[in-house]
Design an enzyme around this catalytic site. Sequence first.
Site, mmCIF file in Angstrom:
data_model
loop_
_atom_site.group_PDB
_atom_site.id
_atom_site.type_symbol
_atom_site.label_atom_id
_atom_site.label_comp_id
_atom_site.label_asym_id
_atom_site.label_seq_id
_atom_site.Cartn_x
_atom_site.Cartn_y
_atom_site.Cartn_z
ATOM 1 N N TYR A 111 3.861 5.393 15.137
ATOM 2 C CA TYR A 111 2.617 4.772 15.131
ATOM 3 C C TYR A 111 1.438 5.502 15.482
ATOM 4 O O TYR A 111 0.453 6.021 14.963
ATOM 5 C CB TYR A 111 2.576 3.518 15.948
ATOM 6 C CG TYR A 111 1.403 2.425 15.801
ATOM 7 C CD1 TYR A 111 1.044 1.858 14.743
ATOM 8 C CD2 TYR A 111 0.506 2.689 17.079
ATOM 9 C CE1 TYR A 111 -0.178 0.958 14.671
ATOM 10 C CE2 TYR A 111 -0.686 2.022 16.870
ATOM 11 C CZ TYR A 111 -0.866 1.062 15.807
ATOM 12 O OH TYR A 111 -2.090 0.376 15.664
ATOM 13 N N VAL A 141 0.883 -1.323 0.028
ATOM 14 C CA VAL A 141 -0.093 0.007 0.041
ATOM 15 C C VAL A 141 0.907 1.284 -0.089
ATOM 16 O O VAL A 141 0.306 2.293 -0.195
ATOM 17 C CB VAL A 141 -1.021 0.113 1.296
ATOM 18 C CG1 VAL A 141 -2.021 -0.945 1.060
ATOM 19 C CG2 VAL A 141 -0.142 -0.076 2.651
HETATM 20 N N1 LIG Z 1 -4.030 -5.188 17.374
HETATM 21 C C1 LIG Z 1 -4.418 -4.204 17.942
HETATM 22 O O1 LIG Z 1 -4.182 -4.176 19.166
HETATM 23 C C2 LIG Z 1 -5.052 -2.902 17.290
HETATM 24 C C3 LIG Z 1 -5.584 -1.756 17.907
HETATM 25 C C4 LIG Z 1 -5.897 -0.797 17.368
HETATM 26 C C5 LIG Z 1 -5.522 -0.466 15.823
HETATM 27 N N2 LIG Z 1 -5.293 -1.747 15.106
HETATM 28 C C6 LIG Z 1 -4.908 -1.618 13.642
HETATM 29 O O2 LIG Z 1 -5.743 -2.689 13.132
HETATM 30 C C7 LIG Z 1 -5.101 -2.916 11.743
HETATM 31 C C8 LIG Z 1 -4.708 -4.338 11.639
HETATM 32 O O3 LIG Z 1 -3.804 -4.719 12.833
HETATM 33 P P1 LIG Z 1 -3.522 -6.113 13.208
HETATM 34 O O4 LIG Z 1 -3.119 -6.227 14.605
HETATM 35 O O5 LIG Z 1 -4.612 -7.068 12.488
HETATM 36 O O6 LIG Z 1 -2.074 -6.417 12.484
HETATM 37 P P2 LIG Z 1 -1.497 -7.636 11.799
HETATM 38 O O7 LIG Z 1 0.065 -7.468 11.659
HETATM 39 O O8 LIG Z 1 -2.068 -9.010 12.137
HETATM 40 O O9 LIG Z 1 -1.816 -7.402 10.204
HETATM 41 C C9 LIG Z 1 -1.436 -6.512 9.399
HETATM 42 C C10 LIG Z 1 -1.468 -6.928 7.995
HETATM 43 O O10 LIG Z 1 -0.996 -5.883 7.060
HETATM 44 C C11 LIG Z 1 -0.062 -6.202 6.171
HETATM 45 N N3 LIG Z 1 0.643 -5.149 5.746
HETATM 46 C C12 LIG Z 1 1.725 -4.508 6.255
HETATM 47 N N4 LIG Z 1 2.519 -3.902 5.633
HETATM 48 C C13 LIG Z 1 1.698 -3.776 4.303
HETATM 49 C C14 LIG Z 1 1.901 -3.068 3.097
HETATM 50 N N5 LIG Z 1 2.968 -2.249 3.072
HETATM 51 N N6 LIG Z 1 0.976 -3.275 2.038
HETATM 52 C C15 LIG Z 1 -0.010 -4.340 2.437
HETATM 53 N N7 LIG Z 1 -0.300 -4.763 3.560
HETATM 54 C C16 LIG Z 1 0.614 -4.589 4.425
HETATM 55 C C17 LIG Z 1 0.626 -7.360 6.881
HETATM 56 O O11 LIG Z 1 1.259 -8.332 6.121
HETATM 57 C C18 LIG Z 1 -0.414 -8.205 7.784
HETATM 58 O O12 LIG Z 1 -1.107 -9.078 7.295
HETATM 59 C C19 LIG Z 1 -3.446 -1.972 11.839
HETATM 60 O O13 LIG Z 1 -4.173 -0.700 10.972
HETATM 61 C C20 LIG Z 1 -3.583 -1.585 13.563
HETATM 62 O O14 LIG Z 1 -2.855 -0.131 13.523
HETATM 63 C C21 LIG Z 1 -4.618 -2.879 15.672
#
Ligand SMILES: NC(=O)c1ccc[n+]([C@@H]2O[C@H](COP(=O)([O-])OP(=O)(O)OC[C@H]3O[C@@H](n4cnc5c(N)ncnc54)[C@H](O)[C@@H]3O)[C@@H](O)[C@H]2O)c1
Length: 257
Positions: free
Chosen positions: A153, A63
Amino acid sequence: MKLKGRVTVITGAGSGIGRASALEFAKEGAQVVVADINEAGAAKTVRQIKTAGGEACAVKTDVADPDSVRNLVKETLNAFSRVHVLFSNAAIQINKTVEDTTVEEWNREMAVNLGGVFLCSKFFLPHLRKTGGCIINMASVNGYFVEPMCAGYCATKGAIIALTKAMAIDHGKEGIRVNCICPGYIDSGLAWSYFEAQPDPAGARQTAGKLHALWRIGRPEEVGRVAVFLASEDASFMTGSAVVVDGGFGSGLAPQG
Ligand SMILES: NC(=O)c1ccc[n+]([C@@H]2O[C@H](COP(=O)([O-])OP(=O)(O)OC[C@H]3O[C@@H](n4cnc5c(N)ncnc54)[C@H](O)[C@@H]3O)[C@@H](O)[C@H]2O)c1
């Protein structure tokens, strides 16, 4: 079947919240484009959707790369001819202070987390306009309640909340709704990486649970179902909203202990 026939692109759907959301969208009848830099993860999500009787395809996407996002648009239209929902969920998390973050790490985090929302919105908007579609961006409670050791972040998530509101104003007249979701701690990749970066990962996980009024961290599908709601007609008068899904993390009443 709240999303029957709605073509939905979800970035970062190769694991965690993105994958759980992809499964929830497919369950509601959406045709899902699983976009992730991790090809194997994206393929696994597609297999899970198809096994459950849904429709999906995977597109390897970075992305942060304009050409890769242009290709995602092209592949989406090749597969399903149109697009109704963009869910920009992909992100990375550098667990460091500003001083310890390298320039390369900073630039990559900005390019993936914030730049990814920009690029996907920019290149999908002309197509979303044709269908009266909507955009959902993934922010975080860290967009306004910050925590130590993840400065860049937090900065990207705060910016995503502001960008969501700005896009809602720019595109509301065209019938395009733009909202974002602010989860608390969710049991998936980025929270795991944050726990691992702490001196006592198991203790950090336990403490994180107790920061939420519900005394636990969330499950990925609990966020996915809110994304389904925002994409559906049930949310037809919602735009510019930062929807908090945090088990009471932000209530100010969360018990410590
Ligand atoms: N886990 C938490 O506690 C939490 C809390 C608040 C917000 N979020 C947000 O939720 C979203 C998902 O988090 P998650 O915990 O499921 O993370 P995760 O690491 O399980 O999933 C993230 C995914 O994004 C993909 N990714 C990374 N860089 C990329 C790129 N350049 N292009 C395309 N894909 C890419 C990764 O391969 C992965 O599959 C994020 O935006 C995160 O900031 C997560």
